[in-house]
Scaffold this active site. Structure first.
Site, PDB file in Angstrom:
ATOM      1  N   HIS A 160      29.041  20.872  -8.541  1.00  0.00           N
ATOM      2  CA  HIS A 160      27.438  20.269  -9.056  1.00  0.00           C
ATOM      3  C   HIS A 160      27.623  19.379 -10.243  1.00  0.00           C
ATOM      4  CE1 HIS A 160      23.587  20.603  -7.962  1.00  0.00           C
ATOM      5  NE2 HIS A 160      22.984  21.331  -9.054  1.00  0.00           N
TER       6      HIS A 160
ATOM      7  N   CYS B  67      14.788  13.652  -8.949  1.00  0.00           N
ATOM      8  CA  CYS B  67      15.729  14.671  -8.250  1.00  0.00           C
ATOM      9  C   CYS B  67      15.340  14.653  -7.085  1.00  0.00           C
ATOM     10  CB  CYS B  67      15.801  15.958  -9.154  1.00  0.00           C
ATOM     11  SG  CYS B  67      16.660  17.297  -8.341  1.00  0.00           S
TER      12      CYS B  67
ATOM     13  N   GLU C 211      11.082  23.288  -9.737  1.00  0.00           N
ATOM     14  CA  GLU C 211      11.811  24.801  -9.737  1.00  0.00           C
ATOM     15  C   GLU C 211      10.931  25.996  -9.567  1.00  0.00           C
ATOM     16  OE1 GLU C 211      12.351  21.943 -11.610  1.00  0.00           O
ATOM     17  OE2 GLU C 211      14.332  21.726 -10.735  1.00  0.00           O
TER      18      GLU C 211
ATOM     19  N   CYS D 260      21.466  18.618  -3.190  1.00  0.00           N
ATOM     20  CA  CYS D 260      22.815  18.522  -3.445  1.00  0.00           C
ATOM     21  C   CYS D 260      23.259  20.174  -3.997  1.00  0.00           C
ATOM     22  CB  CYS D 260      23.266  17.684  -4.607  1.00  0.00           C
ATOM     23  SG  CYS D 260      22.326  17.922  -6.140  1.00  0.00           S
TER      24      CYS D 260
ATOM     25  N   CYS E 253      23.484  11.101  -9.174  1.00  0.00           N
ATOM     26  CA  CYS E 253      21.997  11.078  -9.038  1.00  0.00           C
ATOM     27  C   CYS E 253      21.237  10.733 -10.058  1.00  0.00           C
ATOM     28  CB  CYS E 253      21.475  12.889  -8.549  1.00  0.00           C
ATOM     29  SG  CYS E 253      21.679  14.046 -10.040  1.00  0.00           S
TER      30      CYS E 253
ATOM     31  N   THR F 133      15.810  24.823  -7.991  1.00  0.00           N
ATOM     32  CA  THR F 133      15.451  23.571  -7.731  1.00  0.00           C
ATOM     33  C   THR F 133      15.062  23.519  -5.919  1.00  0.00           C
ATOM     34  OG1 THR F 133      16.473  22.621  -9.517  1.00  0.00           O
ATOM     35  CG2 THR F 133      15.909  21.110  -7.754  1.00  0.00           C
TER      36      THR F 133
ATOM     37  N   TYR G 169      25.899  14.898 -11.407  1.00  0.00           N
ATOM     38  CA  TYR G 169      24.956  14.303 -12.302  1.00  0.00           C
ATOM     39  C   TYR G 169      25.282  13.043 -12.862  1.00  0.00           C
ATOM     40  CZ  TYR G 169      22.322  18.568 -13.020  1.00  0.00           C
ATOM     41  OH  TYR G 169      21.385  19.587 -12.631  1.00  0.00           O
TER      42      TYR G 169
ATOM     43  N   GLU H  46      16.295  19.327 -17.663  1.00  0.00           N
ATOM     44  CA  GLU H  46      16.893  19.703 -16.770  1.00  0.00           C
ATOM     45  C   GLU H  46      18.413  18.813 -16.785  1.00  0.00           C
ATOM     46  OE1 GLU H  46      18.656  19.243 -12.768  1.00  0.00           O
ATOM     47  OE2 GLU H  46      18.071  17.593 -13.951  1.00  0.00           O
TER      48      GLU H  46
END
Lengths: 93, 481
Positions: free
Chosen positions: B290, B98, B255, B102, B297, B189, B294, B441
């Site tokens: 968001h 990650c 995080e 974003c 990424c 994050t 997923y 995650e």
């Protein structure tokens, strides 16, 4: 002579774009220079797309050699022959 | 635009109050637990200067007309929404983890759009403030953490009925020059290495929750803001190298719990205050933006994992086994399905009243729902192909030891043409990429699975589907024209 090198964004390339450009450069004369950002003064722009979707933004009004994954101008070649084909295209100009 | 080094240098100027493992961390940049996450974020800055990636990494601001890092861009077209997805996959392929930026990007697009719609109803000036804020972020190329998830306390109670009123971020005082906020945002994050936090509410609210209906932005080193950095599975391995698996970029994003202890927010950084009927809209906007990510990424990250698994098959000498090929095909199938739905969410995006583009909600939710399943299944197949040795490998210190090192290399040798160290390194990468923190995650980031299912059912329009069935069967109903 100045050649522009324009890459696509490289989201999921199926060819090694950087290696291809390096192989092309090795075959071009030493007096050729390269430009990556501003293509105004370039005689030719080599557009290197990682796949056949060919999403790179192509500079307008320029002489273009278009690589799109394993293809050049729509014709498919083995990856190890792509550099030779680019040189052929360049020499024919 | 900043380079990666300029970004890192800018972090050194911050005075963020961050705690980890029982102590205040004064030098965040060089802390080995945090540094891999900084390296990952720095790459997102450097890619904007790399000819190989700048076609995706650079955008043109609708606010200033200047070239900006795409991570600060307000989405202006379907093409932008597709490029977002492609850009995230490209970075995932380079980092294998990650890269954090974003979240703030999606938060800016959400606040930009909802503030416009609040203004239309109430004549407020939130949108102008949001535009000024985005311009500031773009011109200084800052990293923003998107602060959505409150601790939430008793999930069965609304914010105003919680026994502890601070379990949702709320306004405790209104002043002439701004507001005082209290509460916390969890699972943030990239917070340790961001410049700013952009806060949004986390659940739909009723008028009784007015003090909780607040959106604002603050520098993370504002007095009254503190961070508690979270532990990760195996994180003490960050004190070494090989055992980390991905020593440069780490696992997931790093995080933190971000706490607001009566922090002051000036009015020019407040983008919503009290307009409870717009809270649900803001939550949904952020979640949808968001969830599209997923399948982008993670697709890049999983590309690395599939490559590592295929290499392990080579190193183990089982590449030609038909069941191995079939399992790798299954991994590819799931990964490309996830990316396809992320791209579809971009291609089918639409313009919002503020002018920025917004993903197709069903496709974005499908993307995230599939991640919560497929990522686990892909990791299961990676474990299956790789073998049990990733769970029992001796430590890098034993590898360096003159007595045990040669023995380990002798007995962990697979295919004789591949150095044992390569097999061990690849095993460590797979071990770290497929366990603990990284999987959780995928399950809960951008919302837990049930949140996506609720939106899928809402958008499915079942009544229309029932009519279609009735029409086909000739059951009495209003015929479609």
């Amino acid at each position: 002579m100045k050649i522009g090198i324009k890459y696509c964004g490289g989201c999921n390339p199926v060819i090694n774009r950087k290696r291809l450009v390096k192989q092309v450069m090795q075959q071009l004369p030493d007096d050729v220079s390269y430009e990556y950002f501003d293509f105004n003064d370039c005689d030719v722009v080599l557009v290197v797309n990682g796949c056949s979707i060919a999403c790179a933004e192509v500079p307008s009004g320029k002489d273009i050699i278009m690589v799109a994954g394993p293809t050049i101008d729509g014709w498919e070649y083995p990856e190890d022959k792509l550099a030779d084909k680019v040189i052929e295209k360049w020499s024919a100009r | 635009m900043k380079t990666g080094q300029e970004y890192i240098d800018s972090l050194r100027q911050l005075k963020t109050e961050l705690y980890f493992m029982g102590e205040r961390i004064e030098n965040i940049v060089d802390n080995p637990y945090i540094r891999p996450h900084i390296n990952t974020a720095a790459l997102t800055y450097d890619m904007a200067f790399d000819p190989e990636f700048m076609d995706l990494a650079v955008a043109t601001s609708n606010l200033t007309g200047e070239k900006i890092n795409r991570f600060t861009h307000i989405q202006q077209s379907k093409d932008d929404m597709v490029k977002k997805s492609k850009f995230l996959r490209a970075i995932g392929q380079k980092t294998g983890t990650c890269f954090q930026r974003c979240v703030g990007w999606d938060a800016m697009n959400s606040v930009y759009s909802v503030s416009f719609e609040i203004d239309k109803k109430y004549g407020t000036n939130y949108h102008a403030r949001a535009c000024d804020y985005v311009k500031y972020i773009q011109q200084n190329d800052l990293m923003v953490v998107g602060g959505m998830t409150d601790p939430k306390g008793d999930r069965g109670l609304p914010p105003h009925k919680q026994p502890d009123p601070d379990l949702f971020v709320h306004v405790v005082e209104t002043r002439e020059d701004g507001i005082i906020v209290r509460g916390a945002k969890a699972h943030q994050t990239g917070a340790a290495n961001s410049h700013e936090i952009l806060v949004m509410p986390t659940v739909a609210m009723k008028p009784e929750d007015k003090e909780y209906a607040v959106s604002f932005a603050l520098p993370l080193d504002t007095p009254g803001v503190m961070l508690i950095f979270g532990r990760q599975t195996n994180d003490e391995r960050k004190l070494g190298t090989l055992d980390q698996g991905n020593p440069t970029y780490g696992v997931v994003g790093g995080e933190a719990l971000v706490v607001f202890n009566d922090a002051f927010v000036p009015w020019e950084r407040v983008f919503m205050f009290g307009e409870t009927e717009f809270v649900g809209m803001m939550v949904e906007r952020f979640a949808t933006y968001h969830r599209q990510n997923y399948g982008a990424c993670k697709a890049g990250v999983i590309d690395v994992l599939i490559g590592a698994t295929a290499l392990m098959a080579d190193y183990n000498g089982v590449t030609k086994a038909s069941h191995i090929k079939d399992k790798i095909i299954e991994m590819v199938l799931m990964n490309e399905t996830m990316h396809a739905s992320s791209l579809a969410a971009g291609y089918e995006s639409r313009a919002l009243p503020a002018g920025n583009y917004y993903p197709h909600t069903t496709y974005a939710n499908i993307t995230k729902q599939n991640i919560t399943r497929y990522h686990y299944e892909i990791c299961r197949l990676a474990h299956d192909i790789t073998g049990g040795f990733i769970a029992t490998l001796p430590s890098e210190k034993d590898l360096e030891d003159p007595v045990t090192g040669p023995i380990i290399k002798k007995y962990f040798q697979g295919n004789a043409n591949v150095p044992a160290m390569d097999r061990i390194k690849m095993g460590r990468l797979i071990e770290n990429a497929t366990g603990g923190t990284s999987l959780v995650e995928s399950m809960h980031g951008a919302g837990s699975p049930q949140a996506q299912r609720v939106m899928l059912l809402r958008d499915a329009n079942l009544e229309r589907l029932k009519e279609l069935a009735k029409n086909v069967c000739g059951i009495d109903c209003e015929k479609e024209e």
